[in-house]
Design a protein around this motif. Structure first.
Motif, PDB file in Angstrom:
ATOM      1  N   THR A  18      10.735 -32.841  45.418  1.00  0.00           N
ATOM      2  CA  THR A  18       9.466 -33.400  46.170  1.00  0.00           C
ATOM      3  C   THR A  18       9.897 -34.856  46.766  1.00  0.00           C
ATOM      4  O   THR A  18      10.996 -35.216  46.370  1.00  0.00           O
ATOM      5  N   PRO A  19       9.432 -35.330  47.735  1.00  0.00           N
ATOM      6  CA  PRO A  19       9.756 -36.845  48.539  1.00  0.00           C
ATOM      7  C   PRO A  19       9.996 -37.799  47.305  1.00  0.00           C
ATOM      8  O   PRO A  19       9.166 -37.758  46.426  1.00  0.00           O
ATOM      9  N   GLY A  47      -0.825 -25.719  54.994  1.00  0.00           N
ATOM     10  CA  GLY A  47      -1.390 -27.361  55.460  1.00  0.00           C
ATOM     11  C   GLY A  47      -0.661 -28.337  54.696  1.00  0.00           C
ATOM     12  O   GLY A  47       0.726 -28.460  54.664  1.00  0.00           O
ATOM     13  N   PRO A  48      -1.453 -29.117  53.896  1.00  0.00           N
ATOM     14  CA  PRO A  48      -0.882 -30.130  53.356  1.00  0.00           C
ATOM     15  C   PRO A  48       0.276 -29.785  52.160  1.00  0.00           C
ATOM     16  O   PRO A  48       0.149 -28.775  51.483  1.00  0.00           O
ATOM     17  N   GLY A  49       1.083 -30.602  52.180  1.00  0.00           N
ATOM     18  CA  GLY A  49       2.011 -30.389  51.088  1.00  0.00           C
ATOM     19  C   GLY A  49       3.198 -31.434  51.167  1.00  0.00           C
ATOM     20  O   GLY A  49       3.270 -32.309  52.032  1.00  0.00           O
ATOM     21  N   PRO A  50       4.289 -31.289  50.400  1.00  0.00           N
ATOM     22  CA  PRO A  50       5.541 -32.141  50.369  1.00  0.00           C
ATOM     23  C   PRO A  50       6.008 -32.183  51.753  1.00  0.00           C
ATOM     24  O   PRO A  50       5.858 -31.171  52.510  1.00  0.00           O
ATOM     25  N   TYR A  73       4.624 -27.831  43.787  1.00  0.00           N
ATOM     26  CA  TYR A  73       3.790 -28.239  44.605  1.00  0.00           C
ATOM     27  C   TYR A  73       2.873 -29.196  43.709  1.00  0.00           C
ATOM     28  O   TYR A  73       2.209 -30.095  44.081  1.00  0.00           O
ATOM     29  N   GLY A  74       2.723 -28.781  42.312  1.00  0.00           N
ATOM     30  CA  GLY A  74       2.012 -29.510  41.380  1.00  0.00           C
ATOM     31  C   GLY A  74       2.399 -30.680  41.119  1.00  0.00           C
ATOM     32  O   GLY A  74       1.802 -31.868  40.857  1.00  0.00           O
ATOM     33  N   ALA A  75       3.857 -30.884  41.138  1.00  0.00           N
ATOM     34  CA  ALA A  75       4.534 -32.181  41.007  1.00  0.00           C
ATOM     35  C   ALA A  75       4.250 -33.142  42.154  1.00  0.00           C
ATOM     36  O   ALA A  75       3.954 -34.424  41.869  1.00  0.00           O
ATOM     37  N   TRP A  76       4.220 -32.650  43.291  1.00  0.00           N
ATOM     38  CA  TRP A  76       4.072 -33.229  44.510  1.00  0.00           C
ATOM     39  C   TRP A  76       2.346 -33.784  44.437  1.00  0.00           C
ATOM     40  O   TRP A  76       2.377 -34.945  44.663  1.00  0.00           O
TER      41      TRP A  76
END
Length: 185
Positions: A152-153, A60-63, A172-175
């Motif tokens: 990431t974006p 689901g949610p993510g960069p 994922y943690g950086a995002w």
């Protein structure tokens, strides 16, 4: 990814969900049975970090446009072909191309073995999880026949450098950290 790191990511996602008024897509933790079925379809065990992530945090949610649902992962596995084959690049390849030669990407077939698309970034850009070889458990950005270290974006990592071979939890943690920082301003 340790259980503690997975719990941290899950807690950060819950915090982001509480602050983000734009409505993140729902998180869908994956069951053990779904993981076993996916691994059977892939022909290879998932990296432990991704397995733990899917069990606790989910899809689901993510960069970018988020992380693919399990049904989409099955489709991507079929599209990729040899997901159980040996991923051909090594950390030394990334060092040579991106540090020594200062290249922007590595040219390699789109359907390289030993990897799985886990997210879409728009147009032909994807986020790919490496399943086999020395880079198993890391993520790459891929577009057409070009491969590069995952990012990431823009703006979501606060210019945090992820390095040449970021792991799934680092990426994922950086995002999450970037999104939380932007929302808390």
């Amino acid at each position: 990814m340790t259980a503690d790191r997975t719990e941290t990511l899950a807690a950060q996602l819950a915090e982001l969900r509480a602050l983000d008024l734009t409505g993140l897509p729902p998180s869908t933790p994956v069951t053990e049975a779904e993981l076993t079925d996916l691994e059977h379809a892939l022909g290879v065990a998932l990296p432990t970090t991704y397995r733990n992530f899917l069990l606790r945090v989910g899809t689901g949610p993510g960069p970018y446009y988020g992380l693919h649902r399990v049904a989409d992962l099955h489709v991507n596995a079929k599209d990729r072909g040899d997901t159980a084959g040996l991923f051909p690049l090594t950390p030394a390849d990334f060092e040579e191309h991106f540090v020594t030669a200062r290249a922007r990407s590595i040219e390699m077939d789109f359907d390289a073995p030993g990897c799985l698309e886990i997210g879409h970034q728009g147009c032909s850009d994807t986020t790919v999880l490496i399943l086999t070889g020395e880079l198993a458990g890391t993520v790459c950005d891929q577009w057409e026949n070009q491969w590069a270290p995952a990012r990431t974006p823009l703006g979501s990592t606060n210019a945090l450098e992820l390095g040449l071979t970021p792991t799934l939890d680092e990426w994922y943690g950086a995002w999450l950290t970037g999104r939380l920082a932007a929302l808390q301003k």
